[in-house]
Write a protein that holds these residues in place. Sequence first.
Motif, mmCIF file in Angstrom:
data_model
loop_
_atom_site.group_PDB
_atom_site.id
_atom_site.type_symbol
_atom_site.label_atom_id
_atom_site.label_comp_id
_atom_site.label_asym_id
_atom_site.label_seq_id
_atom_site.Cartn_x
_atom_site.Cartn_y
_atom_site.Cartn_z
ATOM 1 N N TYR A 82 27.993 26.078 86.955
ATOM 2 C CA TYR A 82 27.751 26.175 88.411
ATOM 3 C C TYR A 82 27.318 27.575 88.842
ATOM 4 N N THR A 83 27.704 28.610 88.066
ATOM 5 C CA THR A 83 27.281 29.963 88.438
ATOM 6 C C THR A 83 25.923 30.302 87.821
ATOM 7 N N THR A 113 37.131 23.609 82.173
ATOM 8 C CA THR A 113 36.972 24.224 83.500
ATOM 9 C C THR A 113 36.076 25.453 83.405
ATOM 10 N N THR A 114 36.297 26.279 82.374
ATOM 11 C CA THR A 114 35.465 27.490 82.214
ATOM 12 C C THR A 114 34.002 27.103 81.991
ATOM 13 N N ILE A 151 32.476 26.335 85.258
ATOM 14 C CA ILE A 151 32.240 27.563 86.038
ATOM 15 C C ILE A 151 30.943 28.226 85.572
ATOM 16 N N VAL A 174 35.416 22.164 91.104
ATOM 17 C CA VAL A 174 35.333 23.478 90.440
ATOM 18 C C VAL A 174 34.761 24.554 91.370
ATOM 19 N N GLN A 175 33.762 24.165 92.208
ATOM 20 C CA GLN A 175 33.227 25.187 93.135
ATOM 21 C C GLN A 175 34.285 25.638 94.129
ATOM 22 N N LEU A 229 36.340 28.168 92.503
ATOM 23 C CA LEU A 229 35.652 29.474 92.469
ATOM 24 C C LEU A 229 35.740 30.168 93.824
ATOM 25 N N TRP A 275 29.085 34.816 91.350
ATOM 26 C CA TRP A 275 29.235 33.672 92.254
ATOM 27 C C TRP A 275 28.947 34.121 93.675
#
Length: 702
Positions: A24-25, A17-18, A21, A273-274, A277, A63
């Motif tokens: 996506y960031t 998951t990390t 993140i 995942v977004q 966030l 983000w």
Amino acid sequence: MRNIGIMAHIDAGKTTTTERILYYTGLTHKIGEVHEGGAVMDWMEQEQERGITITSAATTTFWKYPTSQGSATDKTQEYKVNIIDTPGHVDFTVEVERSLRVLDGAVALFCAVSGVEPQSETVWRQADKYQVPRICFINKMDRAGADFFQAVTEIREKLGANPVPLQIPIGSEDSFKGIVDLITNQAIIWNEEDLGMTYRVVPIPEDLQATSEEWRQKLVERVAEYDDALLEKFFEDPDSITKEEMVAAIRKAVIDLSFSPVLCGSAFKNKGVQALLDAVCSYLPSPQDLPPIQGVNPTSGQEEMRRPAVQEPFAALAFKITTDPFVGRLAFMRVYSGKLDAGSYVYNNRTGKKERISRLMQMHSNKQNPIGTIEAGDICACVGFKDIKTGDTLTDEKSKIVLESISFPEPVIGYSIEPKKQADVDKFSMAITKLVEEDPTLKVETNEETGQTVLKGMGELHLEIIIDRLKREFKLEINQGAPQVAYKEAITASVEHKEVYKKQTGGRGKFADIVFELGPREDDKVGVEFINEIVGGAIPREFIPAVQKGFEAAMANGPLASYPIEAMKVRLFHGSYHDVDSDALSFELAARIGFREAAKKANPVLMEPIMAVEVTTPDESTGAVTGDLNRRRGLMRDMEIKGGVQVVRAYVPLASLFGYVTDLRTITSGRASATLTFSHYEKVPKNLADGIIEKVKGGVVK
């Protein structure tokens, strides 16, 4: 700003998951996979080889999140997110403990198939202890046997939590493709062509209409129950509650720990995942949302507060020390108030000395980006200090404050270790010192009788990794002994005892006379409960602390086999002194000798660590598993069927569990898995205790 940790049981998908993140960031341009050994956050060689997280890694990312979605003037705000990816394995529970102490919020991950597992319960309790607001993410929705609603039920029943789903899944297992957002009442499908970077908003599928309507109704009711203003609107017209009002109420409820929102997805398949966030930014607190940190002024002893503001005096907590091959020793710190510039001085309240912080670093896993200044609410690492340890409070010299430190569990297992070559002795002791500084659950003791160095830790895997690090990082060849259990002793009866300590050696002698009652504590606390009932000056006031100090020191060696005693009660009620010969040391020695004599009569017992064992096994192997646990002196707790497999739970003494995971693979042909978590200490049966005491007295083991 958000300071968050990702916490869960082993293999729930924290690191995966990390990694998503970070992708996506925009912090990484390629997704690192745990199973390929390419995860950015798992940077240690041992982590990449084993596919597990051993040390918590910190990173900072940004983000952009729309603050007014769907309105004519879409605004986005940039959030700075400090993330700590923590290990799931119980042997590295210290990493979770110290991370939660300094974080403002947490994401609790659960596997959609396994639901709430033993380590999920441990980390949830740790988050309760530090009052950390959290959101839940049910991961692995694409796996066979995934059941979102069952996982939500388990969070409620097993953790005693208040989970509130904000999403429900569209499909599950192979057919999982998106989620229904219950707040906006829209369905979201992720595009697989661009690794889930973009998604489409589509109408809610017909077969989910009734389910989503039911769960949306539940969500609106829960939010209205929490907020009185919304309750009135709910009775008038439930549809009049706007998205903004719901988000604001959920945020408030999360921050005051009233409930935990539940989201779902599949990090490995790049879905959800977004939205996670966005939820972190929407619902978890920023440093400003939390009450001021409490501390004690070391000079006056009064309680003081520090608000999370730059104008306040500087105060920070060092929560982790690591050694980097390029920059040397790094101290990770969470800044609670004020600001600090690189090159300036801080005051260490433990040592009473000033420390120069030559450089400040923003961390990205094991890489550092130098920064010039750090402000309230942020997390960073610093370099250049001489003596900072985990749990130290660093402050402005003119405005001292001591923040609550971090409590760590006691080790339960030990190995005797020594360097193979005599020439490596100095290198060996330096390496051990470094490792103990990094890991507060690692303890080193020297057995005075045998001269052996005993390394104690939280479990076999913990010590295996430490010995592996000694070999790789410090290039040391090590001889290691058989594993040893960290036994303790306890006294179970109360006795009264008079001890007179007298020494005459020409000139001034030594004299102390104490009469005390020794017995077990009635509360659950550790240490000495010392009650002073001396009246009329039978023992002068200035000698009383020396008596207490003597008893505290004596607890390190119990009467049976010199194992430590964890808790006892001492009532000092009579005694006498000599005008010339009595001094503090005489009374301290009288207490030590008196303890040794009295403890023998206080019905002492040997205590051993008991582990909570949870075994997941196919049905046909259940009999073999339970039979094996009974043979190991196991006490069965319960059994349940979960996702087509049997889950067996038992309490088993640690002494019977060495090599258990290997044995379990043998008896189930590799199809079962086990989790071992330390639970409590319990009395050793008399016949076994006698054997252990004999061995120790014979000098075989300590």
